[in-house]
Design an enzyme around this catalytic site. Sequence first.
Site, PDB file in Angstrom:
ATOM      1  CG  ASP A  57      -2.332   0.463   0.899  1.00 24.28           C
ATOM      2  OD1 ASP A  57      -2.474   1.295  -0.002  1.00 24.28           O
ATOM      3  OD2 ASP A  57      -3.284   0.018   1.572  1.00 24.28           O
ATOM      4  CG  ASP A 117      -9.723   1.192  -0.933  1.00 22.86           C
ATOM      5  OD1 ASP A 117      -9.617   1.338   0.285  1.00 22.86           O
ATOM      6  OD2 ASP A 117      -8.764   0.936  -1.668  1.00 22.86           O
TER       7      ASP A 117
END
Length: 698
Positions: free
Chosen positions: A201, A256
């Site tokens: 990430d 997301d």
Amino acid sequence: MRHLHTRTTRRRLLGALAAGVLCATGLAAPAAVAAPVTTPAVDAVNAMDAMDAMDAVNAVNAVNAVNAMDAGLALTPPMGFNNWNSTHCRADFNEAMVKGIADIFVERGLKEAGYEYVNLDDCWALPGRDANGKLVPDPVRFPAGIKAVADYVHAKGLKLGIYTSAGTKTCNTAGFPGALGHEYSDAQQFADWGVDYLKYDNCNNQGVDAKQRYTTMRDALAATGRPIVYSICEWGENKPWEWAADVGQLWRTTGDISDNWGSMLSILKQNLPLAPHAGPGRWNDPDMLEVGNGGMTDTEYRSHFSMWAVMAAPLLIGSDLRSASEETFEILGNREVIAVDQDPLGKQGAVVSSAGGRWVVAKEMRDGSRAVALFNESGSAQRITTSAAAVGLPAADAYTMRDLWQHRSYNTAGTISATVPAHGTVLVRVQDGGRWAQHPPAAELGLEGGTLVEAGRTTGLTSTVTDLGRTAAKRVSVALTGPEGWSVKATSPTTSPSLPTGRSLRTEWAVRAPAGTPVGSYGLTLKASYRSPTGVRVDSVLPLGVTVVAPPPSGTSGLGDLTWLSATNGWGPVERNTSNGESEAGDGNPITIGGVVYGTGLGVHAESAVEYYAGGACETVTARVGVDDEEGADGTVAFEVWADGVKAASTGVLTNAMPAQPVTADVTGAQVVRLVATDGGDGITSDHGDWAEARLSC
């Protein structure tokens, strides 16, 4: 701030500290070892990890050897499981869950279907490193440690994945350690534990160049000598599809996903244009699957799975399979759809057409066939049609067309067409030549006329059964049924002895909902039966939705107080007379644009569409629109008003810095009025749109 459990909000929360939240992956021929990070915020981390930096000098030679070994990594899109979408950081994410998923992969045939990675997301570690700067698994969640879990997963013939961030901390607000400045040490720990997949990430990245950080971890993974699939979670902010093919095997192209139709649709639209960048070992990643988490219908989940497959996307299950429904297993385990995703040619499907939300996406397959998705974005059934030539197949007398959800083959003269339910997808695989004549002709079922019914009044509908095949359909019959108590009567013939290629059986129907039927959606079922020239019987069923409506009130009404026909939203439900709360109905704030508070209207989050029945009796829609102040400096939204499929007004892209803009749309004579909020072309993050003082005059 809301939706703190989402990575979208984590990015916003940490925006002052991080340059962004992105993901990228890959492995390439090495250049010089990446320079040490020199940002002041991580100087201490670099000093603590000085031994790793020294070891990095020796890693260069190792990279060449690993590159050769790694050439076979992720030659088809990775398939597996990731816990985040179902658990986030809750206590139910633990060792027992991970082992349970591995067991289910084997017991329910998912391993045999191609799923192999069991991946841990954020929150697996303690917030602090040990005295030697090493990562420490949470002893409550993983009492036996990560290696023991990896050993268990490996014993099942599966592989284990893990998560960290290319920053000083991960994205969770608890402050779990990231890998920035610790790349070589952390990579070696992962390798020692037996990790096979790394999701990397981008939170808390201290403003360090993304390519530098992701390349450093690439080299660190290579230095371990263990083949580890590298998933770059860069969220598409630095266009990783343009540079990450020699860094990782897959890269996130979007923000997301969340478990609702609007979010899935927005992500789909962002990922589709990137088809030229995908191929074996280099995949566009539109984020994990939400199938089975409960926020969409099974029809929508089948569309989700179908479109991810035709886009050659990684298929990472995001639902807790220990409590999944049989329908969820049926969707996730459809091997014919999986075969589309896993085709060794590695082509991502390309858009053939998309007019009016009627999408045709075609994927070239290694055997020369085409997988074709007929995807209906809209809230009502739509006829979607294309041809063998349009999807790239050569001219032929006829084609074999395999329906991958019906698991049945037909012949077609070249037309690929279906009436697709609202938010549905028909996924077929079409091949020229071969033994097409052994299959019955394809027949398309359809329904013409409006699907809006006023209770107590008769509505006329026309059903169609059309032969798409090269051979004739024999002994054709059709039936239409409605809910109990409804009157559905044929007013023209329901049978035909034979339908040659391209001919249709058209049947008129009188449909009447009983007086007093509540407003809402109801199901009709169209059934057709016919035989092939060789006597094979085919029974086809088309589920259709009709909506019982009430005439709009006379005068001017606030749209926040009227009953809508349908409403879709990019995050959470559409709110009445408040801003979008993103979670449950009624959790919004007062609508505020440019410092002005409005007492009425609609609060939405792009991509959004809200439909109202006007019944041909209304004249205008008015509103003041803009991005809600609660989003700070973020958010871009464009507003549109549509009347019976024709755009009646639009604003262009609006930002939070702009005051409310007036909108007036002429909707005279329209049956349906549709209010649309789009994402401004840059994804749906922070896109809170307000239809302040929205009114319908009739």
